[in-house]
Design an enzyme around this catalytic site. Structure first.
Site, PDB file in Angstrom:
ATOM      1  N   GLU A  61       0.812  -1.218   0.000  1.00  8.17           N
ATOM      2  CA  GLU A  61       0.000   0.000   0.000  1.00  8.17           C
ATOM      3  C   GLU A  61       0.850   1.274   0.000  1.00  8.17           C
ATOM      4  O   GLU A  61       0.345   2.342  -0.360  1.00  8.17           O
ATOM      5  CB  GLU A  61      -0.986  -0.030   1.186  1.00  8.17           C
ATOM      6  CG  GLU A  61      -2.038  -1.123   0.987  1.00  8.17           C
ATOM      7  CD  GLU A  61      -2.976  -1.334   2.161  1.00  8.17           C
ATOM      8  OE1 GLU A  61      -4.145  -1.649   1.927  1.00  8.17           O
ATOM      9  OE2 GLU A  61      -2.527  -1.222   3.325  1.00  8.17           O
ATOM     10  N   ASP A 106     -11.633  -6.641  -3.375  1.00 11.99           N
ATOM     11  CA  ASP A 106     -12.469  -7.854  -3.294  1.00 11.99           C
ATOM     12  C   ASP A 106     -13.853  -7.451  -2.787  1.00 11.99           C
ATOM     13  O   ASP A 106     -14.071  -6.287  -2.473  1.00 11.99           O
ATOM     14  CB  ASP A 106     -11.831  -8.884  -2.339  1.00 11.99           C
ATOM     15  CG  ASP A 106     -11.658  -8.315  -0.937  1.00 11.99           C
ATOM     16  OD1 ASP A 106     -10.586  -7.774  -0.643  1.00 11.99           O
ATOM     17  OD2 ASP A 106     -12.626  -8.362  -0.145  1.00 11.99           O
TER      18      ASP A 106
END
Ligand code: OS5
Length: 231
Positions: A12, A196
Site C-alpha cells: 500500500e 475484493d
C-alpha cells in the site's frame, strides 16, 4: 506543512516510495518511517502492519513523534455496496468499528461510553478529494467504512455489517486511525480502492488485485498532495 501518509501493508505504500524515490528511513517502535520532501510539503510515510492496534500505533507515532499536521491513509478494501467494483476508489465520510461490541450492556454495536459509533472525516480533505476526482474525471465514491480485526470473506458477516452500520466498504485499520486522529485533533482522510467483495472469493480476489488497487489509491493520494502543496 508535515503530512503523514500511511498504509497497512508494504504494497500500500510501495507505489508512493517508488514515486518519491529519494527518502530517508528511520525505525520507531518496530515500524519503518520514510521521510521526504514533495514540493513544499514534508512527508512521513509508513505501513503499520495489519489491524487496528498496529494502525493506531503508527498514526499516533506519525502525529506525536513526526509532528504530522494532516494524515492520509491509502490502501485497499472489501466492497459491501454492490456499486463498488474491483479497483474503484472509495473515500470514508465516516468510519466505525464493526467488531466493537458491548451490546450486553444495552449499548449499540460499535459504541463504547465516552466514544461514538462513527468518527467523521475532515470536510476540507473530502472537498479536496472531490475537486481532484472532478478535475481528473476519476469516479470517487463517498461512503461509510467499517473497520474490524477480521478479514471478511463471508456473505453473512458482510450482510450484518451492511445492515448494522449502512457501510459501503470494510477493512481492518481505518476507524482506529480515525479515533487516534480525532483524539489528537489532526484532520484525516481514509482512501481505499476495492480489492475484493468480502465474500467467499475474497481471499483469492484480494491476492490478485492487492497490487493494482493499491496503486490506484496511491496515485489519487499523489494528486491530492499537488493540491495540498498549493495551499
Ligand atoms: O490490511 C488488511 C485489511 N486490508 C483491507 C481489506 C479487507 N479487510 C477486511 N476484509 C476484507 N475482505 C478486505 N479486503 C481488503 C487488507 C489486509 C487484509 S489481511 C491480508 C493478509 C495477507 C497476508 N498474509 N501473509 N502475507 C500476506 C504475507 C506476509 C508475510 C510476512 C510479512 C508480511 C506479509
Amino acid at each position: 506543512m508535515k503530512i503523514a501518509i500511511m498504509g497497512a501493508m508494504p504494497e500500500e505504500i510501495e507505489p508512493l516510495l517508488e514515486y518519491f524515490g529519494d527518502y530517508k528511513s528511520e525505525k520507531v517502535a518496530g515500524n519503518t518511517y520514510y521521510t521526504t520532501k514533495y514540493k513544499d510539503l514534508d512527508l512521513v510515510i509508513a505501513y503499520s502492519k495489519i489491524g487496528k492496534v498496529f494502525a493506531s500505533l503508527t498514526a499516533a507515532t506519525m502525529i506525536e513523534k513526526f509532528k504530522a499536521k494532516k494524515l492520509l491513509f491509502s490502501g485497499v478494501a472489501g466492497a459491501i455496496n454492490p456499486k463498488l467494483n474491483i479497483g474503484d476508489l472509495v473515500v470514508a465520510t465516516k468510519l466505525c468499528q464493526h467488531d466493537l461490541d458491548i451490546s450486553a450492556f444495552g449499548h449499540p454495536f460499535g459504541y463504547v461510553p465516552e466514544g461514538s459509533v462513527f468518527v467523521e472525516s475532515d470536510k476540507e480533505l473530502l472537498k479536496i478529494s472531490k475537486d481532484v476526482a472532478k478535475d481528473l474525471n476519476i469516479p470517487l465514491q463517498e461512503g461509510i467504512i467499517a473497520t474490524g480485526d477480521q478479514f471478511v470473506a463471508d456473505e453473512k458477516r458482510k450482510e450484518w455489517i451492511s445492515k448494522t452500520f449502512k457501510a459501503d466498504a470494510l477493512e481492518m485499520e481505518g476507524a482506529s486511525v480515525a479515533v487516534v486522529c480525532e483524539a489528537l485533533d489532526v484532520p484525516f482522510f481514509i482512501l481505499r480502492a476495492i480489492s475484493d467483495s468480502a465474500d467467499m472469493d475474497a481471499g483469492f480476489n484480494f491476492e490478485e488485485f492487492l497490487e493494482s488497487s493499491a496503486k490506484n489509491s496511491a496515485k489519487f493520494i499523489i494528486h491530492m498532495l499537488d493540491i495540498l502543496a498549493k495551499k
